[in-house]
Design a protein around this motif. Structure first.
Motif, short mmCIF file in Angstrom:
data_model
loop_
_atom_site.label_atom_id
_atom_site.label_comp_id
_atom_site.label_asym_id
_atom_site.label_seq_id
_atom_site.Cartn_x
_atom_site.Cartn_y
_atom_site.Cartn_z
N ALA A 260 0.83 -1.20 0.00
CA ALA A 260 0.00 0.00 0.00
C ALA A 260 0.87 1.25 0.00
N THR A 261 1.93 1.24 0.80
CA THR A 261 2.85 2.39 0.83
C THR A 261 3.53 2.57 -0.52
N PHE A 262 3.93 1.46 -1.14
CA PHE A 262 4.58 1.54 -2.45
C PHE A 262 3.64 2.12 -3.50
N ARG A 263 2.37 1.71 -3.48
CA ARG A 263 1.42 2.25 -4.46
C ARG A 263 1.23 3.76 -4.27
N ARG A 264 1.13 4.18 -3.03
CA ARG A 264 0.99 5.62 -2.76
C ARG A 264 2.23 6.37 -3.22
N PHE A 265 3.39 5.79 -2.98
CA PHE A 265 4.64 6.41 -3.41
C PHE A 265 4.69 6.52 -4.93
#
Length: 304
Positions: A179-184
Protein backbone atom coordinates in the motif's frame (compact mmCIF):
# COMPACT_ATOMS: atom_id res chain seq x y z
CA UNK A 1 -13.63 -13.22 -36.64
CA UNK A 2 -13.02 -9.59 -35.77
CA UNK A 3 -14.08 -7.37 -38.69
CA UNK A 4 -11.20 -5.75 -40.54
CA UNK A 5 -10.81 -2.99 -43.09
CA UNK A 6 -10.51 0.74 -42.77
CA UNK A 7 -12.31 1.35 -39.50
CA UNK A 8 -11.05 4.71 -38.36
CA UNK A 9 -13.51 7.62 -38.46
CA UNK A 10 -10.54 9.86 -39.22
CA UNK A 11 -11.23 9.24 -42.91
CA UNK A 12 -14.71 10.73 -42.52
CA UNK A 13 -14.28 14.44 -41.76
CA UNK A 14 -18.06 14.89 -41.71
CA UNK A 15 -18.31 12.79 -38.53
CA UNK A 16 -17.61 14.10 -35.02
CA UNK A 17 -14.60 12.50 -33.37
CA UNK A 18 -15.98 9.94 -30.88
CA UNK A 19 -14.64 9.15 -27.43
CA UNK A 20 -13.95 5.61 -28.64
CA UNK A 21 -12.13 4.78 -31.88
CA UNK A 22 -11.69 1.42 -33.62
CA UNK A 23 -8.50 1.14 -35.65
CA UNK A 24 -6.11 -1.32 -37.15
CA UNK A 25 -2.67 -1.65 -35.63
CA UNK A 26 -1.11 -0.18 -38.75
CA UNK A 27 -3.05 3.04 -38.20
CA UNK A 28 -1.03 3.60 -35.03
CA UNK A 29 2.37 3.06 -36.61
CA UNK A 30 2.19 4.69 -40.05
CA UNK A 31 5.05 4.87 -42.53
CA UNK A 32 7.33 2.42 -44.27
CA UNK A 33 10.72 0.99 -43.44
CA UNK A 34 11.87 0.54 -39.85
CA UNK A 35 8.94 1.64 -37.65
CA UNK A 36 9.72 4.33 -35.10
CA UNK A 37 8.28 4.26 -31.60
CA UNK A 38 5.00 6.15 -31.22
CA UNK A 39 4.13 8.14 -28.10
CA UNK A 40 0.52 7.29 -27.22
CA UNK A 41 -1.90 10.00 -26.19
CA UNK A 42 -4.95 7.77 -25.55
CA UNK A 43 -5.74 4.54 -23.74
CA UNK A 44 -5.35 1.55 -26.02
CA UNK A 45 -6.42 -2.08 -26.12
CA UNK A 46 -5.04 -4.30 -28.90
CA UNK A 47 -6.27 -7.77 -29.82
CA UNK A 48 -4.00 -9.63 -32.25
CA UNK A 49 -5.97 -11.62 -34.82
CA UNK A 50 -3.25 -12.83 -37.19
CA UNK A 51 0.49 -13.13 -37.63
CA UNK A 52 3.38 -13.72 -35.26
CA UNK A 53 5.99 -11.25 -34.06
CA UNK A 54 6.98 -8.74 -31.41
CA UNK A 55 5.46 -5.51 -30.22
CA UNK A 56 7.54 -3.22 -28.04
CA UNK A 57 5.70 -1.40 -25.27
CA UNK A 58 7.88 0.98 -23.29
CA UNK A 59 10.93 -0.82 -24.75
CA UNK A 60 9.78 -4.22 -23.51
CA UNK A 61 9.54 -6.79 -26.30
CA UNK A 62 6.24 -8.68 -26.08
CA UNK A 63 5.64 -11.82 -28.20
CA UNK A 64 2.36 -11.71 -30.10
CA UNK A 65 0.23 -14.26 -31.94
CA UNK A 66 -3.51 -14.65 -32.54
CA UNK A 67 -5.31 -14.15 -29.25
CA UNK A 68 -2.63 -11.93 -27.70
CA UNK A 69 -4.01 -8.97 -25.76
CA UNK A 70 -2.05 -5.75 -25.23
CA UNK A 71 -3.07 -2.88 -22.97
CA UNK A 72 -1.31 0.48 -23.19
CA UNK A 73 -1.83 3.77 -21.39
CA UNK A 74 -1.35 7.39 -22.47
CA UNK A 75 2.30 8.40 -22.32
CA UNK A 76 3.65 4.95 -23.11
CA UNK A 77 5.69 4.23 -26.23
CA UNK A 78 4.54 1.63 -28.75
CA UNK A 79 6.60 0.07 -31.53
CA UNK A 80 5.69 -2.81 -33.84
CA UNK A 81 8.55 -4.95 -35.01
CA UNK A 82 6.54 -7.31 -37.21
CA UNK A 83 3.53 -7.16 -39.45
CA UNK A 84 0.59 -8.25 -37.37
CA UNK A 85 -3.15 -8.21 -37.96
CA UNK A 86 -4.87 -6.67 -34.98
CA UNK A 87 -7.85 -4.59 -33.98
CA UNK A 88 -7.14 -1.65 -31.67
CA UNK A 89 -9.65 0.05 -29.40
CA UNK A 90 -8.58 3.58 -28.52
CA UNK A 91 -10.46 5.77 -26.10
CA UNK A 92 -10.24 9.05 -24.24
CA UNK A 93 -10.44 8.93 -20.45
CA UNK A 94 -13.83 10.69 -20.59
CA UNK A 95 -15.30 7.62 -22.30
CA UNK A 96 -15.38 5.78 -18.96
CA UNK A 97 -16.30 8.71 -16.74
CA UNK A 98 -18.99 7.73 -14.24
CA UNK A 99 -18.54 4.01 -14.87
CA UNK A 100 -17.13 1.74 -12.16
CA UNK A 101 -14.24 0.32 -14.19
CA UNK A 102 -10.47 0.51 -13.81
CA UNK A 103 -8.55 0.12 -17.10
CA UNK A 104 -5.31 -0.32 -15.14
CA UNK A 105 -6.66 -3.63 -13.79
CA UNK A 106 -6.34 -5.08 -17.30
CA UNK A 107 -3.04 -6.92 -17.87
CA UNK A 108 -0.49 -5.22 -20.11
CA UNK A 109 0.23 -8.46 -21.99
CA UNK A 110 -1.92 -11.58 -21.89
CA UNK A 111 -2.42 -14.61 -24.11
CA UNK A 112 -6.09 -15.51 -24.37
CA UNK A 113 -7.08 -19.17 -24.71
CA UNK A 114 -10.18 -21.35 -24.74
CA UNK A 115 -13.56 -19.93 -23.70
CA UNK A 116 -11.97 -16.66 -22.52
CA UNK A 117 -10.58 -16.03 -26.00
CA UNK A 118 -13.95 -16.77 -27.60
CA UNK A 119 -15.78 -14.44 -25.21
CA UNK A 120 -13.34 -11.57 -25.71
CA UNK A 121 -13.35 -11.94 -29.50
CA UNK A 122 -17.15 -11.90 -29.50
CA UNK A 123 -17.30 -8.74 -27.39
CA UNK A 124 -14.65 -6.96 -29.44
CA UNK A 125 -16.37 -8.00 -32.66
CA UNK A 126 -19.71 -6.64 -31.49
CA UNK A 127 -18.13 -3.36 -30.40
CA UNK A 128 -16.46 -3.03 -33.81
CA UNK A 129 -19.73 -3.70 -35.63
CA UNK A 130 -21.68 -1.24 -33.49
CA UNK A 131 -18.96 1.39 -33.83
CA UNK A 132 -19.01 1.07 -37.61
CA UNK A 133 -22.80 1.09 -37.77
CA UNK A 134 -23.65 3.77 -35.20
CA UNK A 135 -20.66 6.03 -34.77
CA UNK A 136 -22.51 8.91 -36.48
CA UNK A 137 -25.31 8.70 -33.93
CA UNK A 138 -24.53 10.49 -30.63
CA UNK A 139 -27.21 8.40 -28.93
CA UNK A 140 -25.13 5.27 -29.60
CA UNK A 141 -22.14 6.58 -27.64
CA UNK A 142 -23.78 5.28 -24.47
CA UNK A 143 -23.88 1.80 -26.00
CA UNK A 144 -20.19 1.93 -26.98
CA UNK A 145 -19.14 3.24 -23.56
CA UNK A 146 -20.88 0.40 -21.75
CA UNK A 147 -19.60 -2.20 -24.20
CA UNK A 148 -16.05 -1.00 -23.55
CA UNK A 149 -16.63 -1.01 -19.79
CA UNK A 150 -17.96 -4.60 -19.84
CA UNK A 151 -15.00 -5.72 -21.94
CA UNK A 152 -12.48 -4.15 -19.56
CA UNK A 153 -14.18 -5.66 -16.51
CA UNK A 154 -14.16 -9.09 -18.16
CA UNK A 155 -10.44 -8.76 -18.90
CA UNK A 156 -9.68 -7.69 -15.33
CA UNK A 157 -11.42 -10.87 -14.10
CA UNK A 158 -9.43 -13.26 -16.30
CA UNK A 159 -7.86 -16.19 -14.38
CA UNK A 160 -4.48 -15.24 -12.98
CA UNK A 161 -5.04 -11.52 -13.50
CA UNK A 162 -6.99 -10.39 -10.47
CA UNK A 163 -4.71 -9.11 -7.69
CA UNK A 164 -1.63 -9.99 -9.74
CA UNK A 165 -1.03 -6.33 -10.48
CA UNK A 166 -0.60 -5.22 -6.91
CA UNK A 167 -3.88 -4.76 -4.99
CA UNK A 168 -3.09 -6.81 -1.90
CA UNK A 169 -5.80 -8.76 -0.12
CA UNK A 170 -6.25 -8.98 3.65
CA UNK A 171 -4.17 -12.18 3.90
CA UNK A 172 -1.07 -10.67 2.26
CA UNK A 173 1.65 -10.27 4.92
CA UNK A 174 3.21 -7.46 2.88
CA UNK A 175 0.00 -5.49 2.41
CA UNK A 176 1.31 -2.48 4.36
CA UNK A 177 4.46 -2.24 2.25
CA UNK A 178 2.47 -2.71 -0.96
CA UNK A 179 0.00 0.00 0.00
CA UNK A 180 2.85 2.39 0.83
CA UNK A 181 4.58 1.54 -2.45
CA UNK A 182 1.42 2.25 -4.46
CA UNK A 183 0.99 5.62 -2.76
CA UNK A 184 4.64 6.41 -3.41
CA UNK A 185 4.32 5.50 -7.11
CA UNK A 186 1.31 7.81 -7.47
CA UNK A 187 3.30 10.68 -5.97
CA UNK A 188 6.30 9.91 -8.19
CA UNK A 189 4.08 9.89 -11.27
CA UNK A 190 2.87 13.37 -10.44
CA UNK A 191 6.16 14.79 -9.22
CA UNK A 192 9.05 13.24 -11.15
CA UNK A 193 9.43 16.22 -13.56
CA UNK A 194 10.03 18.49 -10.56
CA UNK A 195 12.01 16.52 -7.99
CA UNK A 196 14.01 13.32 -7.64
CA UNK A 197 14.56 13.75 -3.91
CA UNK A 198 13.02 10.93 -1.87
CA UNK A 199 12.78 13.36 1.04
CA UNK A 200 10.23 15.40 -0.89
CA UNK A 201 8.02 12.38 -1.53
CA UNK A 202 8.31 11.23 2.08
CA UNK A 203 7.16 14.66 3.23
CA UNK A 204 4.15 14.55 0.91
CA UNK A 205 3.18 11.12 2.18
CA UNK A 206 3.80 11.95 5.83
CA UNK A 207 6.32 9.19 6.40
CA UNK A 208 10.07 8.73 6.60
CA UNK A 209 12.57 8.04 3.85
CA UNK A 210 13.33 4.79 5.62
CA UNK A 211 9.67 3.74 5.37
CA UNK A 212 9.59 4.42 1.64
CA UNK A 213 12.86 2.59 1.05
CA UNK A 214 11.68 -0.41 3.06
CA UNK A 215 8.44 -0.57 1.05
CA UNK A 216 10.26 -0.30 -2.29
CA UNK A 217 12.77 -2.97 -1.33
CA UNK A 218 9.98 -5.30 -0.23
CA UNK A 219 7.99 -4.91 -3.45
CA UNK A 220 10.67 -4.40 -6.12
CA UNK A 221 14.04 -5.17 -4.54
CA UNK A 222 15.16 -1.61 -5.35
CA UNK A 223 15.54 1.46 -3.18
CA UNK A 224 13.13 4.39 -3.28
CA UNK A 225 15.81 6.50 -4.98
CA UNK A 226 16.23 3.89 -7.70
CA UNK A 227 12.46 3.79 -8.27
CA UNK A 228 12.37 7.57 -8.77
CA UNK A 229 15.42 7.59 -11.05
CA UNK A 230 14.08 4.72 -13.15
CA UNK A 231 10.82 6.64 -13.70
CA UNK A 232 12.76 9.71 -14.85
CA UNK A 233 14.94 7.58 -17.12
CA UNK A 234 11.86 5.91 -18.60
CA UNK A 235 10.38 9.29 -19.53
CA UNK A 236 13.70 10.36 -21.02
CA UNK A 237 13.78 7.20 -23.17
CA UNK A 238 10.19 7.79 -24.29
CA UNK A 239 10.89 11.36 -25.39
CA UNK A 240 14.20 10.53 -27.04
CA UNK A 241 12.73 7.61 -28.99
CA UNK A 242 9.36 9.02 -30.01
CA UNK A 243 9.95 12.77 -30.45
CA UNK A 244 12.44 15.04 -32.18
CA UNK A 245 12.81 17.33 -29.16
CA UNK A 246 16.45 18.43 -28.66
CA UNK A 247 18.28 16.44 -26.01
CA UNK A 248 18.99 19.53 -23.92
CA UNK A 249 15.31 20.49 -23.91
CA UNK A 250 14.29 17.01 -22.80
CA UNK A 251 16.80 17.26 -19.98
CA UNK A 252 15.34 20.60 -18.87
CA UNK A 253 11.82 19.16 -18.93
CA UNK A 254 13.00 16.48 -16.53
CA UNK A 255 14.74 18.87 -14.14
CA UNK A 256 18.29 18.96 -15.49
CA UNK A 257 19.24 22.58 -16.31
CA UNK A 258 22.70 21.46 -17.45
CA UNK A 259 22.89 19.07 -20.43
CA UNK A 260 26.03 17.45 -19.06
CA UNK A 261 24.23 16.44 -15.86
CA UNK A 262 21.38 14.96 -17.88
CA UNK A 263 23.85 13.08 -20.07
CA UNK A 264 25.63 11.59 -17.06
CA UNK A 265 22.33 10.62 -15.42
CA UNK A 266 20.98 8.99 -18.58
CA UNK A 267 24.20 7.12 -19.34
CA UNK A 268 24.32 5.80 -15.78
CA UNK A 269 20.71 4.62 -15.86
CA UNK A 270 20.49 3.26 -19.42
CA UNK A 271 24.07 2.37 -20.30
CA UNK A 272 24.45 4.60 -23.38
CA UNK A 273 24.39 8.33 -24.04
CA UNK A 274 21.13 10.10 -24.98
CA UNK A 275 22.44 10.61 -28.53
CA UNK A 276 23.29 6.95 -29.00
CA UNK A 277 19.92 5.89 -27.64
CA UNK A 278 18.09 8.21 -30.03
CA UNK A 279 20.10 6.94 -33.00
CA UNK A 280 18.94 3.39 -32.23
CA UNK A 281 15.33 4.24 -33.07
CA UNK A 282 16.18 4.06 -36.78
CA UNK A 283 17.56 0.54 -36.44
CA UNK A 284 15.64 -2.74 -36.24
CA UNK A 285 13.76 -3.05 -32.93
CA UNK A 286 16.16 -5.66 -31.60
CA UNK A 287 18.80 -2.93 -31.47
CA UNK A 288 16.82 -0.71 -29.10
CA UNK A 289 18.82 -0.50 -25.88
CA UNK A 290 17.24 -2.05 -22.81
CA UNK A 291 17.68 -0.24 -19.48
CA UNK A 292 20.07 -1.61 -16.93
CA UNK A 293 19.73 -1.48 -13.18
CA UNK A 294 21.98 1.20 -11.72
CA UNK A 295 24.98 -0.32 -10.02
CA UNK A 296 25.34 2.64 -7.67
CA UNK A 297 22.22 4.18 -6.12
CA UNK A 298 24.17 7.30 -5.25
CA UNK A 299 23.14 10.39 -7.20
CA UNK A 300 26.02 12.77 -7.96
CA UNK A 301 23.77 14.89 -10.16
CA UNK A 302 20.91 15.39 -7.72
CA UNK A 303 19.39 18.77 -7.16
CA UNK A 304 19.65 20.61 -3.92
Amino acid sequence: MVPSGQLSPATRPDLPRPEIDVLELGDLVPGTGVPRPVLLDHDLLVLVTGGHGLVELDFRALPCRPGTLLRAAPGQVLRCSARLDAVALRWHADALRGLDVDPDAVPQHHQLTGPDEDAVINEVSQLVVDHRRHRADPAAHVLLRHQLAVLLIRLALLPGVRNSGGTPDDTDPQRTEKATFRRFCREVEAGYPYTRRVEDYAARLGCSVRTLTRACLAVTGRSAKQVVDERVALQARRLLAATDEPVARIGRQLGFPEPTNFGRFFTREVGVSPGAFRAARDRPPSRIVRPRRPADPADPDGRA
